[in-house]
Scaffold this motif. Structure first.
Motif, PDB file in Angstrom:
ATOM      1  N   LEU A 282       0.633  -1.166  -0.003  1.00 39.41           N
ATOM      2  CA  LEU A 282       0.333   0.282  -0.190  1.00 39.41           C
ATOM      3  C   LEU A 282       0.732   0.856  -0.142  1.00 39.41           C
ATOM      4  O   LEU A 282       0.672   2.435  -0.071  1.00 39.41           O
ATOM      5  CB  LEU A 282      -1.130  -0.097   0.260  1.00 39.41           C
ATOM      6  CG  LEU A 282      -2.591  -0.967   1.228  1.00 39.41           C
ATOM      7  CD1 LEU A 282      -2.629  -0.886   1.937  1.00 39.41           C
ATOM      8  CD2 LEU A 282      -2.844  -1.211  -0.433  1.00 39.41           C
ATOM      9  N   ASN A 284       3.033   4.503  -1.093  1.00 40.09           N
ATOM     10  CA  ASN A 284       2.581   4.911  -2.525  1.00 40.09           C
ATOM     11  C   ASN A 284       1.638   4.347  -3.336  1.00 40.09           C
ATOM     12  O   ASN A 284       1.427   4.426  -4.762  1.00 40.09           O
ATOM     13  CB  ASN A 284       4.027   4.647  -3.192  1.00 40.09           C
ATOM     14  CG  ASN A 284       4.945   5.625  -2.192  1.00 40.09           C
ATOM     15  OD1 ASN A 284       5.071   6.727  -1.388  1.00 40.09           O
ATOM     16  ND2 ASN A 284       6.323   5.102  -1.687  1.00 40.09           N
ATOM     17  N   ALA A 285       0.214   3.713  -3.272  1.00 38.74           N
ATOM     18  CA  ALA A 285      -0.861   3.469  -4.168  1.00 38.74           C
ATOM     19  C   ALA A 285      -1.333   4.338  -4.137  1.00 38.74           C
ATOM     20  O   ALA A 285      -2.123   5.460  -3.284  1.00 38.74           O
ATOM     21  CB  ALA A 285      -1.401   2.040  -3.135  1.00 38.74           C
ATOM     22  N   THR A 286      -1.940   4.570  -5.618  1.00 36.04           N
ATOM     23  CA  THR A 286      -3.021   5.923  -5.733  1.00 36.04           C
ATOM     24  C   THR A 286      -4.224   5.315  -5.720  1.00 36.04           C
ATOM     25  O   THR A 286      -4.992   5.349  -4.954  1.00 36.04           O
ATOM     26  CB  THR A 286      -2.674   5.557  -7.530  1.00 36.04           C
ATOM     27  OG1 THR A 286      -1.566   6.208  -7.691  1.00 36.04           O
ATOM     28  CG2 THR A 286      -3.788   6.742  -8.017  1.00 36.04           C
ATOM     29  N   CYS A 312      -6.975  -0.345   4.176  1.00 32.22           N
ATOM     30  CA  CYS A 312      -6.566   0.211   2.586  1.00 32.22           C
ATOM     31  C   CYS A 312      -7.279   1.976   3.578  1.00 32.22           C
ATOM     32  O   CYS A 312      -6.545   2.876   3.353  1.00 32.22           O
ATOM     33  CB  CYS A 312      -7.584   0.488   1.929  1.00 32.22           C
ATOM     34  SG  CYS A 312      -6.885  -0.735   0.131  1.00 32.22           S
ATOM     35  N   VAL A 317      -5.743   4.161   1.626  1.00 34.39           N
ATOM     36  CA  VAL A 317      -5.120   4.625   0.048  1.00 34.39           C
ATOM     37  C   VAL A 317      -6.361   4.619  -0.173  1.00 34.39           C
ATOM     38  O   VAL A 317      -7.668   3.460  -0.287  1.00 34.39           O
ATOM     39  CB  VAL A 317      -4.327   3.618  -0.444  1.00 34.39           C
ATOM     40  CG1 VAL A 317      -4.945   3.118  -1.892  1.00 34.39           C
ATOM     41  CG2 VAL A 317      -3.570   3.915   0.099  1.00 34.39           C
TER      42      VAL A 317
END
Length: 381
Positions: A282, A284-286, A312, A317
């Motif tokens: 997770l 730096n996940a967009t 999340c 995220v």
């Protein structure tokens, strides 16, 4: 754009691996530069072994065991890279699909083969076990598994009993003199996503035995047998596990493993997410995509969607869920930013589950979602 995929199988249609591949193709038709990370996901039932072993380093081992009716078969389990942790999927040796419909009878079916898997892993040096107990054909409170590990269950006259759920009502004595000594040094973590107890209206027999082939008379007999056996546990081992949440899972497998193996019951999806290091994915996940074949209220109560949404939400995220069908009751879905059905027009369940059609539906839906994301992103810039 970094997109993390954590989608469960669409049971009877496509695996987590197949769905992840389809979704990635759909994403990259819109965002060719997208960085897609696929985390193969399952709960504690069928598919757990495959999903977990494709996320972590280790090896698949095949061993000779017995199925729920004591026919010889080959079954697989995993050994993680550390060489001491085994991943056992109960469905491999004790699963309902292993028993033909006309032969399903939880008075007869046994978890013996699961014990054989554990024994094989112990002989190979494993001392920590992650056991997924979903999809069972049994209602024997783990007695078969324990028999394979050396336990002997005796009737009131001291005669050794056979196999299957039918023996629960006759157990009066427990002989531990032949138990594998290595069991004392083993740790068991059980993937369990239900809170059923061992007997009573919400017990293993009344809730699950019918789907395993039991009629009403069998259900009553199994329930009475389970109640009797838990009293024996209490009297002889001083183990009172009958009303523990999850003790009735897999026909009492949860409670049996707690009583004899000091097992810890945990959410299957939480175990999987921990083992694959999902939280690190997770970073730096967009966006995260998750989902399963049918999304309903149960999906948000301890299953894959629930586990992924909690992680999340904690990481901040956004999460989008995909499902073959979405229940009307889902008006609110905390932790999930949006839920989409992959269905585009009315069709039968059989049509929807045909693999080539499902692949097309999933890819089309994903492309539309990411076209919308691109449109919003371009409008904002």
């Amino acid at each position: 754009m970094k997109v993390v995929l954590a989608i469960d199988s669409f049971k009877g249609c496509a695996s987590s691996q197949e769905l992840s591949a389809w979704i990635e193709e759909g994403i990259k038709e819109v965002y060719t530069e997208a960085d897609v990370h696929s985390c193969y996901i399952a709960d504690g039932g069928e598919g757990m072994l495959s999903a977990l072993m494709q996320n972590v380093k280790g090896k698949i081992v095949t061993c000779k065991v017995h199925d729920p009716l004591m026919n010889p078969i080959s079954a697989q389990y995993g050994i993680l890279e550390d060489g001491t942790t085994a991943v056992i999927e109960m469905a491999q040796a004790g699963g309902l699909p292993l028993v033909p419909k006309e032969k399903r009878n939880p008075l007869l079916t046994t978890t013996f083969g699961v014990g054989e898997q554990i024994k094989d892993a112990i002989e190979k040096g494993c001392r920590k076990f992650i056991v997924g107990i979903g999809g069972s054909a049994t209602n024997d409170a783990a007695l078969g598994m324990l028999q394979a590990l050396g336990y002997r269950f005796l009737d009131a006259s001291g005669k050794e009993l056979g196999l299957g759920g039918a023996i629960l009502e006759s157990v009066h004595h427990i002989d531990e003199s032949h138990v594998l000594p290595e069991l004392k040094t083993c740790e068991f973590i059980v993937a369990c996503d239900v809170d059923n107890v061992m007997y009573g209206p919400s017990g293993s027999a009344h809730v699950y035995a019918a789907q395993k082939g039991a009629d009403e008379a069998m259900i009553e007999r199994l329930d009475a047998g389970m109640k009797h056996f838990t009293q024996v546990l209490k009297n002889t081992l001083d183990k009172d596990v009958a009303m523990n949440a999850g003790s009735g899972a897999a026909g009492g497998m949860g409670g049996g493993m707690q009583a004899f193996l000091n097992a810890t019951l945990r959410s299957g999806i939480e175990i999987i997410l921990d083992q694959i290091g999902f939280d690190a994915h997770l970073n730096n996940a967009t966006l995260v995509l998750t989902g399963e074949g049918r999304i309903d209220r149960q999906s948000l109560m301890g299953k894959v969607l629930s586990g992924v949404s909690k992680r999340c939400k904690k990481a901040g995220v956004p999460l989008i869920a995909l499902g073959g069908g979405i229940a009307d009751e889902l008006e609110e879905h905390e932790g999930v930013d949006a839920i989409f059905s992959v269905m585009r027009y009315p069709m039968s369940l059989e049509e929807a589950m045909e693999k080539s059609r499902a692949e097309k539906l999933v890819k089309q839906s994903v492309k539309e979602i990411f076209r919308l994301i691109k449109l919003i992103k371009n409008s904002a810039s």
